[in-house]
Design an enzyme around this catalytic site. Structure first.
Site, PDB file in Angstrom:
ATOM      1  N   SER A   8       0.820  -1.223   0.000  1.00 55.99           N
ATOM      2  CA  SER A   8       0.000   0.000   0.000  1.00 55.99           C
ATOM      3  C   SER A   8       0.850   1.269   0.000  1.00 55.99           C
ATOM      4  O   SER A   8       1.820   1.383   0.751  1.00 55.99           O
ATOM      5  CB  SER A   8      -0.915   0.006   1.224  1.00 55.99           C
ATOM      6  OG  SER A   8      -1.568   1.261   1.311  1.00 55.99           O
ATOM      7  N   THR A  55      -8.618  -2.106   2.541  1.00 55.40           N
ATOM      8  CA  THR A  55      -8.361  -2.493   1.158  1.00 55.40           C
ATOM      9  C   THR A  55      -8.672  -3.979   1.011  1.00 55.40           C
ATOM     10  O   THR A  55      -9.138  -4.627   1.952  1.00 55.40           O
ATOM     11  CB  THR A  55      -6.922  -2.092   0.742  1.00 55.40           C
ATOM     12  OG1 THR A  55      -6.787  -2.330  -0.662  1.00 55.40           O
ATOM     13  CG2 THR A  55      -5.854  -2.878   1.496  1.00 55.40           C
ATOM     14  N   LYS A  59     -13.022  -4.936   2.174  1.00 54.58           N
ATOM     15  CA  LYS A  59     -14.001  -3.869   1.895  1.00 54.58           C
ATOM     16  C   LYS A  59     -15.428  -4.297   2.216  1.00 54.58           C
ATOM     17  O   LYS A  59     -16.285  -3.449   2.466  1.00 54.58           O
ATOM     18  CB  LYS A  59     -13.881  -3.410   0.436  1.00 54.58           C
ATOM     19  CG  LYS A  59     -12.571  -2.682   0.156  1.00 54.58           C
ATOM     20  CD  LYS A  59     -12.551  -2.056  -1.221  1.00 54.58           C
ATOM     21  CE  LYS A  59     -11.232  -1.349  -1.468  1.00 54.58           C
ATOM     22  NZ  LYS A  59     -11.239  -0.570  -2.707  1.00 54.58           N
ATOM     23  N   ASP A  95     -13.961   5.586  -3.166  1.00 57.28           N
ATOM     24  CA  ASP A  95     -13.402   5.203  -4.473  1.00 57.28           C
ATOM     25  C   ASP A  95     -14.129   5.903  -5.625  1.00 57.28           C
ATOM     26  O   ASP A  95     -13.505   6.307  -6.615  1.00 57.28           O
ATOM     27  CB  ASP A  95     -13.495   3.689  -4.679  1.00 57.28           C
ATOM     28  CG  ASP A  95     -12.477   2.936  -3.833  1.00 57.28           C
ATOM     29  OD1 ASP A  95     -11.408   3.500  -3.538  1.00 57.28           O
ATOM     30  OD2 ASP A  95     -12.753   1.774  -3.473  1.00 57.28           O
ATOM     31  N   GLY A 145     -14.890  -4.489 -17.509  1.00 59.10           N
ATOM     32  CA  GLY A 145     -14.712  -5.115 -16.198  1.00 59.10           C
ATOM     33  C   GLY A 145     -15.952  -5.000 -15.331  1.00 59.10           C
ATOM     34  O   GLY A 145     -16.722  -4.039 -15.455  1.00 59.10           O
ATOM     35  N   ALA A 146     -16.157  -5.994 -14.482  1.00 58.24           N
ATOM     36  CA  ALA A 146     -17.319  -5.996 -13.582  1.00 58.24           C
ATOM     37  C   ALA A 146     -16.901  -6.492 -12.194  1.00 58.24           C
ATOM     38  O   ALA A 146     -17.682  -7.133 -11.493  1.00 58.24           O
ATOM     39  CB  ALA A 146     -18.434  -6.854 -14.160  1.00 58.24           C
ATOM     40  N   GLY A 147     -15.667  -6.202 -11.802  1.00 53.73           N
ATOM     41  CA  GLY A 147     -15.167  -6.608 -10.481  1.00 53.73           C
ATOM     42  C   GLY A 147     -15.450  -5.534  -9.452  1.00 53.73           C
ATOM     43  O   GLY A 147     -16.320  -4.672  -9.634  1.00 53.73           O
ATOM     44  N   ALA A 149     -13.699  -2.914  -8.494  1.00 48.35           N
ATOM     45  CA  ALA A 149     -13.434  -1.540  -8.914  1.00 48.35           C
ATOM     46  C   ALA A 149     -14.540  -1.024  -9.820  1.00 48.35           C
ATOM     47  O   ALA A 149     -14.921   0.152  -9.757  1.00 48.35           O
ATOM     48  CB  ALA A 149     -12.082  -1.468  -9.622  1.00 48.35           C
ATOM     49  N   ILE A 235      -7.811   2.554 -14.814  1.00 48.54           N
ATOM     50  CA  ILE A 235      -7.624   2.687 -13.360  1.00 48.54           C
ATOM     51  C   ILE A 235      -6.363   1.969 -12.889  1.00 48.54           C
ATOM     52  O   ILE A 235      -5.956   2.110 -11.752  1.00 48.54           O
ATOM     53  CB  ILE A 235      -8.875   2.274 -12.545  1.00 48.54           C
ATOM     54  CG1 ILE A 235      -9.120   0.799 -12.625  1.00 48.54           C
ATOM     55  CG2 ILE A 235     -10.110   3.042 -12.982  1.00 48.54           C
ATOM     56  CD1 ILE A 235     -10.027   0.359 -11.494  1.00 48.54           C
TER      57      ILE A 235
HETATM   58  P1  ATR Z   1     -10.994  -5.525  -8.699  1.00 46.92           P
HETATM   59  O1  ATR Z   1     -11.564  -5.471  -7.322  1.00 46.92           O
HETATM   60  O2  ATR Z   1      -9.621  -4.919  -8.807  1.00 46.92           O
HETATM   61  O3  ATR Z   1     -11.919  -4.998  -9.745  1.00 46.92           O
HETATM   62  P2  ATR Z   1     -11.675  -8.249  -9.340  1.00 46.92           P
HETATM   63  O4  ATR Z   1     -12.945  -8.118  -8.579  1.00 46.92           O
HETATM   64  O5  ATR Z   1     -10.882  -9.504  -9.225  1.00 46.92           O
HETATM   65  O6  ATR Z   1     -10.699  -7.088  -8.968  1.00 46.92           O
HETATM   66  O7  ATR Z   1     -11.993  -7.952 -10.885  1.00 46.92           O
HETATM   67  C1  ATR Z   1     -11.032  -8.051 -11.879  1.00 46.92           C
HETATM   68  C2  ATR Z   1     -11.664  -7.683 -13.223  1.00 46.92           C
HETATM   69  O8  ATR Z   1     -10.698  -7.898 -14.266  1.00 46.92           O
HETATM   70  C3  ATR Z   1     -12.866  -8.550 -13.585  1.00 46.92           C
HETATM   71  O9  ATR Z   1     -13.749  -7.789 -14.367  1.00 46.92           O
HETATM   72  C4  ATR Z   1     -12.209  -9.657 -14.394  1.00 46.92           C
HETATM   73  O10 ATR Z   1     -13.079 -10.323 -15.264  1.00 46.92           O
HETATM   74  P3  ATR Z   1     -13.951 -11.597 -14.747  1.00 46.92           P
HETATM   75  O11 ATR Z   1     -15.116 -11.035 -14.015  1.00 46.92           O
HETATM   76  O12 ATR Z   1     -14.313 -12.319 -15.988  1.00 46.92           O
HETATM   77  O13 ATR Z   1     -13.007 -12.384 -13.868  1.00 46.92           O
HETATM   78  C5  ATR Z   1     -11.198  -8.874 -15.176  1.00 46.92           C
HETATM   79  N1  ATR Z   1     -10.095  -9.700 -15.682  1.00 46.92           N
HETATM   80  C6  ATR Z   1      -9.003 -10.104 -15.004  1.00 46.92           C
HETATM   81  N2  ATR Z   1      -8.204 -10.830 -15.798  1.00 46.92           N
HETATM   82  C7  ATR Z   1      -8.811 -10.916 -17.008  1.00 46.92           C
HETATM   83  C8  ATR Z   1      -8.484 -11.515 -18.268  1.00 46.92           C
HETATM   84  N3  ATR Z   1      -7.363 -12.204 -18.434  1.00 46.92           N
HETATM   85  N4  ATR Z   1      -9.361 -11.368 -19.290  1.00 46.92           N
HETATM   86  C9  ATR Z   1     -10.502 -10.674 -19.139  1.00 46.92           C
HETATM   87  N5  ATR Z   1     -10.869 -10.068 -17.979  1.00 46.92           N
HETATM   88  C10 ATR Z   1     -10.037 -10.190 -16.931  1.00 46.92           C
END
Ligand code: ATR
Length: 295
Positions: A8, A55, A59, A95, A145-147, A149, A235
């Site tokens: 961090s 972190t 969270k 965030d 992305g849908a994680g 963040a 990001i």
């Molecule tokens: P964070 O909290 O940093 O967003 P996370 O919740 O693990 O971390 O999310 C990571 C994001 O990166 C997700 O959208 C992930 O896609 P999946 O939902 O399909 O896992 C995406 N991601 C990570 N590696 C990837 C890859 N090689 N190809 C496509 N998407 C990827």
């Protein structure tokens, strides 16, 4: 507070502000195992803490542990900032604000630069015209992305007035869940294979995936269909200049890196704990850039 937490940069950011404002306080790292996170947060008031940041992976525990969870943290489904006030534990999420502040300030600085360059020697009456400002209602946004963040980014963009979001994630079900929970009909899911076609007509592109980060897979994305007027934001901040940002700049798009999100998300926490609203200065940014390895 995190697990792991040694990476961090927050102690450097808050340490800089504490020194700058002459405050007799400190910001340290608490390495806490996931199974102990709720208890560790509950123990903060008795230990004399003004609060903490949480972190990954704490969270969600922050939501469970707090006495009071604000609306924003509840909508995002995660809290990154704990504030102890009168022995009561409050949880919030900064965030989304960090993301927005970085985007707006980064974009407006670039727009100003471009405006000044375009007026030099062009005989413009500088006092009659001013630089354009970034507008969230300029058009649709594409979010990758849908994680975790992405949740904060989506809430931020919707609150800021983005009219429509095209959301692409490798795992489509995750994107569906996010859209159903947060979308209010404004989030359209596009297939991961359709992400390049989805760039047509977009005013903003944001990468919230971990792709392109040091040690992770590269993000493969051809920008041919993205309008040149679109703003691009990643990001990821290590490296600072990701392949996505470099490719965007090379074809004339304005591009904002992700470091400012880290810096700006720290502002409300510091203000709540120490009573002074600190500034994100070029000097602070340079300190963190050096800390990240001079990139
Ligand atoms: P964070 O909290 O940093 O967003 P996370 O919740 O693990 O971390 O999310 C990571 C994001 O990166 C997700 O959208 C992930 O896609 P999946 O939902 O399909 O896992 C995406 N991601 C990570 N590696 C990837 C890859 N090689 N190809 C496509 N998407 C990827």
């Amino acid at each position: 507070m995190g697990w792991p937490v040694a990476h961090s940069r927050s102690p450097v950011i808050h340490g800089y502000w504490l020194k700058k404002h002459g405050i007799d306080g400190s910001y340290g790292l608490l390495q806490v195992r996931p199974e102990n996170a709720v208890a560790a947060i509950r123990a903060l008031p008795d230990q004399g803490y003004a609060g903490c940041n949480c972190t990954v992976p704490h969270k969600h525990a922050a939501l469970l542990a707090a006495d009071v969870v604000d609306d924003l943290a509840r909508r995002i489904g995660a809290a990154n900032t704990i504030v102890v006030r009168g022995g009561v534990i409050h949880a919030t999420n900064t965030d989304a604000e960090g993301f927005l502040q970085n985007l707006v300030q980064g974009a407006n600085a670039l727009l100003r630069e471009k405006f000044i360059a375009s007026t030099q020697g062009a005989g413009h009456a500088g006092f009659l015209v001013s630089a354009p400002e970034f507008r969230f209602d300029a058009g649709p946004a594409v979010v990758l992305g849908a994680g975790g963040a992405a949740r904060a980014v989506l809430v931020a963009l919707l609150d800021a007035g983005v009219p429509h979001i095209r959301l692409a994630n490798r795992t489509r079900t995750r994107a569906n869940e996010l859209a159903a929970e947060l979308g209010h009909g404004k989030v359209e899911i596009v297939g991961w294979d359709e992400r390049e076609a989805a760039l047509a007509g977009a005013a903003l592109l944001v990468n919230t995936t971990s792709m392109g980060m040091q040690g992770q897979e590269p993000l493969v994305l051809r920008l041919d269909d993205l309008p040149e007027t679109a703003l691009v934001n990643d990001i990821v901040y290590a490296p600072l200049e990701t392949d996505l940002l470099a490719a965007a700049r090379a074809r004339g798009n304005l591009a904002v890196d992700g470091l400012g999100m880290l810096l700006h998300q720290a502002v409300p926490g510091f203000e709540a704990w120490f009573g002074v609203r600190p500034a994100v200065t070029p000097e602070l940014r340079n300190i963190i850039v050096r800390d990240l390895g001079g990139k």
